[in-house]
Design a protein around this motif. Structure first.
Motif, mmCIF file in Angstrom:
data_model
loop_
_atom_site.group_PDB
_atom_site.id
_atom_site.type_symbol
_atom_site.label_atom_id
_atom_site.label_comp_id
_atom_site.label_asym_id
_atom_site.label_seq_id
_atom_site.Cartn_x
_atom_site.Cartn_y
_atom_site.Cartn_z
ATOM 1 N N GLU A 106 -13.055 -4.319 15.655
ATOM 2 C CA GLU A 106 -12.818 -3.328 16.694
ATOM 3 C C GLU A 106 -13.934 -2.303 16.637
ATOM 4 O O GLU A 106 -14.297 -1.835 15.549
ATOM 5 N N GLY A 107 -14.469 -1.983 17.806
ATOM 6 C CA GLY A 107 -15.527 -0.983 17.873
ATOM 7 C C GLY A 107 -16.756 -1.334 17.069
ATOM 8 O O GLY A 107 -17.429 -0.446 16.544
ATOM 9 N N GLY A 108 -17.058 -2.621 16.969
ATOM 10 C CA GLY A 108 -18.235 -3.059 16.231
ATOM 11 C C GLY A 108 -18.067 -3.079 14.727
ATOM 12 O O GLY A 108 -19.010 -3.369 14.005
ATOM 13 N N LYS A 109 -16.865 -2.786 14.242
ATOM 14 C CA LYS A 109 -16.589 -2.797 12.812
ATOM 15 C C LYS A 109 -15.581 -3.894 12.471
ATOM 16 O O LYS A 109 -14.752 -4.255 13.295
ATOM 17 N N THR A 110 -15.666 -4.384 11.253
ATOM 18 C CA THR A 110 -14.697 -5.367 10.762
ATOM 19 C C THR A 110 -13.759 -4.686 9.776
ATOM 20 O O THR A 110 -14.209 -4.010 8.843
ATOM 21 N N PHE A 111 -12.470 -4.849 10.003
ATOM 22 C CA PHE A 111 -11.454 -4.287 9.129
ATOM 23 C C PHE A 111 -10.703 -5.422 8.433
ATOM 24 O O PHE A 111 -10.366 -6.431 9.063
ATOM 25 N N GLY A 112 -10.435 -5.244 7.150
ATOM 26 C CA GLY A 112 -9.598 -6.184 6.413
ATOM 27 C C GLY A 112 -8.276 -5.523 6.062
ATOM 28 O O GLY A 112 -8.262 -4.396 5.553
ATOM 29 N N PHE A 113 -7.170 -6.208 6.353
ATOM 30 C CA PHE A 113 -5.846 -5.641 6.119
ATOM 31 C C PHE A 113 -4.996 -6.590 5.276
ATOM 32 O O PHE A 113 -5.060 -7.813 5.430
ATOM 33 N N ARG A 114 -4.175 -5.976 4.446
ATOM 34 C CA ARG A 114 -3.233 -6.742 3.617
ATOM 35 C C ARG A 114 -1.943 -5.946 3.497
ATOM 36 O O ARG A 114 -1.956 -4.735 3.268
ATOM 37 N N LEU A 115 -0.809 -6.630 3.685
ATOM 38 C CA LEU A 115 0.506 -6.020 3.493
ATOM 39 C C LEU A 115 1.175 -6.769 2.347
ATOM 40 O O LEU A 115 1.769 -7.826 2.544
ATOM 41 N N PRO A 116 1.063 -6.263 1.114
ATOM 42 C CA PRO A 116 1.561 -7.001 -0.053
ATOM 43 C C PRO A 116 3.080 -7.104 -0.082
ATOM 44 O O PRO A 116 3.780 -6.225 0.416
ATOM 45 N N ASP A 117 3.550 -8.172 -0.679
ATOM 46 C CA ASP A 117 4.989 -8.398 -0.818
ATOM 47 C C ASP A 117 5.411 -8.066 -2.250
ATOM 48 O O ASP A 117 5.855 -8.932 -3.005
ATOM 49 N N HIS A 118 5.227 -6.804 -2.614
ATOM 50 C CA HIS A 118 5.627 -6.343 -3.944
ATOM 51 C C HIS A 118 6.169 -4.925 -3.815
ATOM 52 O O HIS A 118 5.486 -4.047 -3.264
ATOM 53 N N PRO A 119 7.398 -4.663 -4.294
ATOM 54 C CA PRO A 119 8.012 -3.342 -4.112
ATOM 55 C C PRO A 119 7.192 -2.195 -4.674
ATOM 56 O O PRO A 119 7.135 -1.116 -4.075
ATOM 57 N N VAL A 120 6.544 -2.406 -5.824
ATOM 58 C CA VAL A 120 5.772 -1.323 -6.430
ATOM 59 C C VAL A 120 4.552 -0.992 -5.572
ATOM 60 O O VAL A 120 4.253 0.182 -5.304
ATOM 61 N N ALA A 121 3.844 -2.025 -5.117
ATOM 62 C CA ALA A 121 2.656 -1.800 -4.293
ATOM 63 C C ALA A 121 3.011 -1.074 -3.006
ATOM 64 O O ALA A 121 2.365 -0.087 -2.625
ATOM 65 N N ARG A 122 4.060 -1.533 -2.345
ATOM 66 C CA ARG A 122 4.414 -0.924 -1.055
ATOM 67 C C ARG A 122 4.936 0.502 -1.233
ATOM 68 O O ARG A 122 4.662 1.378 -0.405
ATOM 69 N N ALA A 123 5.672 0.749 -2.322
ATOM 70 C CA ALA A 123 6.161 2.111 -2.574
ATOM 71 C C ALA A 123 4.998 3.054 -2.848
ATOM 72 O O ALA A 123 4.974 4.197 -2.365
ATOM 73 N N LEU A 124 4.003 2.595 -3.596
ATOM 74 C CA LEU A 124 2.830 3.422 -3.889
ATOM 75 C C LEU A 124 2.089 3.776 -2.606
ATOM 76 O O LEU A 124 1.732 4.939 -2.374
ATOM 77 N N ILE A 125 1.876 2.784 -1.753
ATOM 78 C CA ILE A 125 1.147 3.018 -0.503
ATOM 79 C C ILE A 125 1.933 3.960 0.404
ATOM 80 O O ILE A 125 1.381 4.875 1.021
#
Length: 275
Positions: A106-125
């Protein structure tokens, strides 16, 4: 520096215990945390010094792209104003949260996204409420850590926090897919197989009746036969050509086969309902 350790039961912990960790992230700290694939090392992406510190710590090149980790699908709106390509929507419906990293432009930039399936990771974020970037917890060229002890062996005294959420479920890296509007490219095969990724390319035709013993399976078999004739391939090969043909019932019994009469009728027309 002294690394602080925090052991958490992923099934039962109070997210508020993460507040000191969040404070460290916001101040430029590096935090190792678990995901379902491997352990990651997170930093505040909008803090250039923190990003530089992370890259030097991992011995990564300065131009190394860092995947943005999010806690919920809705978080994508903070980064993308144009929305996701159709192919990306198909992938994340199936595989998020989970071991899938998507690359979108988007807008000439590349973005990498990840939505982890781990309760600790998601709570931290979720608690941090800042953009968190997190490559795997390893030095460049080495295998990523899949438990907290391996992170400790490599990075004790070099990172601010290590969150121990137990061993990683998959113990292999996420699958990376580059997605454009109607195209996708498998960049790295990981916990999600190439075959599973390819299914997102497919057009799905679903026939539905009540019991799924006559009308819908007959329609499935006959359409599959017509489609395979049109494509010039065997019926078993149409998935490899971008199509999935299925049938279902609104009141079907689990495991019930198609009726014998339906099987015979379809057989006369060159179809196959024996399975």
């Amino acid at each position: 520096m002294q690394t602080q350790f925090l052991t958490l039961d992923p099934k039962k912990f109070d997210p508020k215990v993460l507040l000191p960790v969040v404070d460290s992230l916001r101040k430029g700290g590096v935090v190792a945390f678990p995901t379902e694939t491997v352990y990651g090392m997170g930093v505040h992406l909008e803090d250039p010094q923190a990003v530089q510190r992370l890259l030097e710590l991992r011995k990564s090149p300065a131009e190394r792209a860092i995947t943005i980790h999010i806690a919920d699908r809705e978080d994508l709106t903070h980064y993308l104003s144009e929305g996701l390509p159709v192919m990306a929507q198909r992938l994340i419906r199936k595989h998020w949260p989970g071991p899938l990293t998507i690359l979108v432009e988007e807008g000439g930039k590349t973005f990498g996204f990840r939505l982890p399936d781990h309760p600790v990771a998601r709570a931290l974020i979720r608690e941090a409420r800042i953009p968190i970037g997190a490559p795997s917890a390893n030095y460049k060229g080495e295998p990523p850590a899949t438990d907290a002890e391996r992170v400790r062996d490599r990075f004790d005294g070099k990172v601010d926090w290590i969150l121990d959420g137990g061993p990683c479920r998959f113990s292999t890296a996420s699958t990376i897919v580059r997605v454009r509007e109607k195209q996708m490219e498998l960049v790295r095969e990981g916990a999600i197989s190439r075959e599973e990724v390819n299914r997102a390319r497919s057009k799905v035709v679903l026939f539905v009746c009540t019991g799924n013993t006559c009308r819908s399976p007959m329609a499935e078999a006959l359409f599959r036969k017509q489609l395979s004739d049109h494509l010039g391939v065997l019926p078993s090969q149409i998935e490899g050509h971008g199509f999935r043909v299925l049938s279902a019932g609104t009141a079907a019994a689990q495991g019930a086969p198609a009726s014998r009469e339906s099987e015979l009728a379809v057989e006369e027309l060159g179809g196959d309902l024996s399975a």
